[in-house]
Design a protein around this motif. Structure first.
Motif, mmCIF file in Angstrom:
data_model
loop_
_atom_site.group_PDB
_atom_site.id
_atom_site.type_symbol
_atom_site.label_atom_id
_atom_site.label_comp_id
_atom_site.label_asym_id
_atom_site.label_seq_id
_atom_site.Cartn_x
_atom_site.Cartn_y
_atom_site.Cartn_z
ATOM 1 N N TYR A 108 0.846 -1.194 0.000
ATOM 2 C CA TYR A 108 0.000 0.000 0.000
ATOM 3 C C TYR A 108 0.882 1.245 0.000
ATOM 4 O O TYR A 108 1.774 1.387 0.837
ATOM 5 C CB TYR A 108 -0.911 -0.037 1.216
ATOM 6 N N TYR A 109 0.639 2.147 -0.933
ATOM 7 C CA TYR A 109 1.603 3.220 -1.171
ATOM 8 C C TYR A 109 1.747 4.163 0.011
ATOM 9 O O TYR A 109 2.829 4.727 0.242
ATOM 10 C CB TYR A 109 1.244 3.993 -2.447
ATOM 11 N N THR A 110 0.709 4.343 0.828
ATOM 12 C CA THR A 110 0.838 5.215 1.996
ATOM 13 C C THR A 110 1.727 4.567 3.051
ATOM 14 O O THR A 110 2.452 5.264 3.769
ATOM 15 C CB THR A 110 -0.540 5.554 2.580
ATOM 16 N N ALA A 111 1.682 3.244 3.150
ATOM 17 C CA ALA A 111 2.610 2.562 4.056
ATOM 18 C C ALA A 111 4.044 2.780 3.597
ATOM 19 O O ALA A 111 4.955 2.989 4.416
ATOM 20 C CB ALA A 111 2.286 1.072 4.120
ATOM 21 N N ARG A 112 4.270 2.748 2.280
ATOM 22 C CA ARG A 112 5.618 3.001 1.768
ATOM 23 C C ARG A 112 6.075 4.427 2.036
ATOM 24 O O ARG A 112 7.277 4.693 2.175
ATOM 25 C CB ARG A 112 5.677 2.706 0.263
ATOM 26 N N LYS A 113 5.119 5.350 2.127
ATOM 27 C CA LYS A 113 5.484 6.738 2.431
ATOM 28 C C LYS A 113 6.141 6.854 3.805
ATOM 29 O O LYS A 113 6.890 7.805 4.062
ATOM 30 C CB LYS A 113 4.250 7.630 2.372
ATOM 31 N N LEU A 114 5.851 5.896 4.687
ATOM 32 C CA LEU A 114 6.474 5.926 6.004
ATOM 33 C C LEU A 114 7.979 5.715 5.929
ATOM 34 O O LEU A 114 8.692 6.002 6.899
ATOM 35 C CB LEU A 114 5.860 4.860 6.905
ATOM 36 N N SER A 120 14.112 9.684 8.162
ATOM 37 C CA SER A 120 14.364 10.974 8.818
ATOM 38 C C SER A 120 14.703 10.796 10.292
ATOM 39 O O SER A 120 15.328 11.660 10.898
ATOM 40 C CB SER A 120 13.148 11.896 8.663
ATOM 41 N N TYR A 121 14.294 9.667 10.869
ATOM 42 C CA TYR A 121 14.612 9.359 12.268
ATOM 43 C C TYR A 121 15.923 8.588 12.411
ATOM 44 O O TYR A 121 16.301 8.192 13.511
ATOM 45 C CB TYR A 121 13.495 8.524 12.898
ATOM 46 N N GLY A 122 16.593 8.339 11.280
ATOM 47 C CA GLY A 122 17.878 7.658 11.338
ATOM 48 C C GLY A 122 17.815 6.165 11.104
ATOM 49 O O GLY A 122 18.832 5.469 11.250
#
Length: 384
Positions: A108-114, A120-122
């Motif tokens: 699911y593309y929104t999951a991939r957005k994570l 960004s959190y390393g």
């Protein structure tokens, strides 16, 4: 049953999470709307503040836990405000700076957005496709493996047991997005997963009228971490949504059985159409994932995907449907379909269609799809 015989899926769904019967009380109590509770003295007891716990959530969570365990027990469930709230809770509660996460590149593309947020959190993110258990090749050093099977929208299937065993051997936790299959289609925790995650917006509630998500686990420590995440970020479900979802569970087996049968009937009809290519449904005998799906799944879901010649053909087809709504999401009692490429984010052709099959009479649904394809074919062939 009292003799130890396992209950059937329909019985489990109809009775899951119901409290003990009391004279003159409803079978399923109504939603509890409370921001706070009477709490004299020291703060003890299960219900202290509305962001922490709610009796309506408890009944729903118990019901989902019953379905995720097949009535065997030993499963804890945490409900969230949406499917993405559940996805985010699992990923962001378990992953720290320096950890590696493996995600499907076709989930699911929104999951991939994570992935962007994790990086960004390393954290480090590796991507691999669902098909062929390709994630096996990138597990080394991972903290968490995320699986989505069948994948959305491509409907590829991977071997949960094989991937979970390999991930655990490598020291990784395993989460499975089980939205498309539902607990009546497959039980990821029985196949070795640490988390079974789903959007309750879809088939679980089945009426397209609420947003909800959940994560189910066997490890009480993981459940507590999810509850703490829910509390601190405030990703809590509304009591009305939780109550509606619990009410809807009573018909889950009836709905998914009808939808799975209808989806297979539609897929079989589409095989005959020359305009249709790249047809996918795990229940279709000729599907590349069928043999694995038969071993792993008990029901094959309501979604059929296929590709039409181009964007114009697909949009003409969708516009000509009479019984099918043009909408996103899937798993509802009324059939819907969409040209998935309109959202971006998925590696699909312009004419790719994700079709969510409802509970209509299969003959009516197939006839509607055939006439819409005929209309689109005439329009397309007449174009200059």
């Amino acid at each position: 049953m009292g003799d130890g015989t396992p209950l059937g899926d329909g019985t489990l769904a109809a009775h899951a999470g119901l409290p003990p019967a009391e004279p003159n009380r409803p079978t399923l109590p109504g939603p509890v709307f409370a921001a706070h509770y009477h709490l004299p003295g020291e703060p003890t007891g299960p219900y202290r503040y509305g962001r922490d716990e709610n009796p309506t959530w408890t009944l729903l969570e118990d019901a989902i836990a019953t379905l995720e365990s097949g009535g065997a027990g030993g499963v804890g469930t945490v409900a969230f405000a949406s499917g993405m709230a559940a996805v985010s809770a699992v990923l962001l509660s378990q992953v720290r700076s320096g950890d590696t996460v493996v995600l499907p590149d076709d989930c699911y593309y929104t999951a991939r957005k994570l992935a962007e947020r994790l990086e960004s959190y390393g954290a480090r993110v590796r991507l691999a496709p669902t098909a062929g258990d390709a994630q096996l090749d990138v597990l080394d050093g991972a903290r968490l493996l995320w699986i989505e099977t069948p994948s959305n929208p491509g409907l590829d299937v991977c071997d949960i047991r094989r991937l979970a065993d390999a991930a655990h051997a490598a020291g990784a936790l395993v989460a499975v997005d089980n939205t498309l299959a539902t607990p009546l289609g497959q039980r990821p925790l029985d196949l070795g997963a640490d988390f079974s995650v789903a959007s309750g917006t879809k088939a679980l509630s089945g009426h397209g009228d609420l947003l909800l998500g959940y994560a189910a686990v066997r490890d009480p420590a993981l459940a507590e971490q999810l509850r703490l995440w829910r509390k601190t970020v405030g990703a809590i479900p509304g009591p009305m949504e939780a109550w509606l979802a619990h009410r809807s569970l009573a018909t889950l087996q009836l709905r998914v059985d009808r939808q799975s049968a209808n989806a297979l009937a539609l897929a079989a009809a589409l095989v005959e159409r020359p305009e249709v290519t790249r047809l996918r449904h795990p229940g279709l005998p000729g599907d590349p994932a069928h043999a694995l799906a038969v071993r792993q799944m008990r029901r094959f879901g309501s979604v059929v995907s296929f590709t039409l010649p181009d964007q114009e053909f697909a949009e003409t087809f969708l516009g000509a449907l009479r019984l099918v709504g043009e909408a996103t999401s899937f798993g509802g009692v009324r059939s819907t379909a969409e040209r998935r490429g309109r959202w971006g984010g998925d590696a699909v052709a312009p004419g790719f269609v994700r079709f969510s099959v409802g509970v209509e009479d299969p003959g009516d649904l197939v006839a509607d799809v055939r006439q819409a394809l005929d209309t689109a074919a005439r329009t397309w062939s007449a174009a200059p």
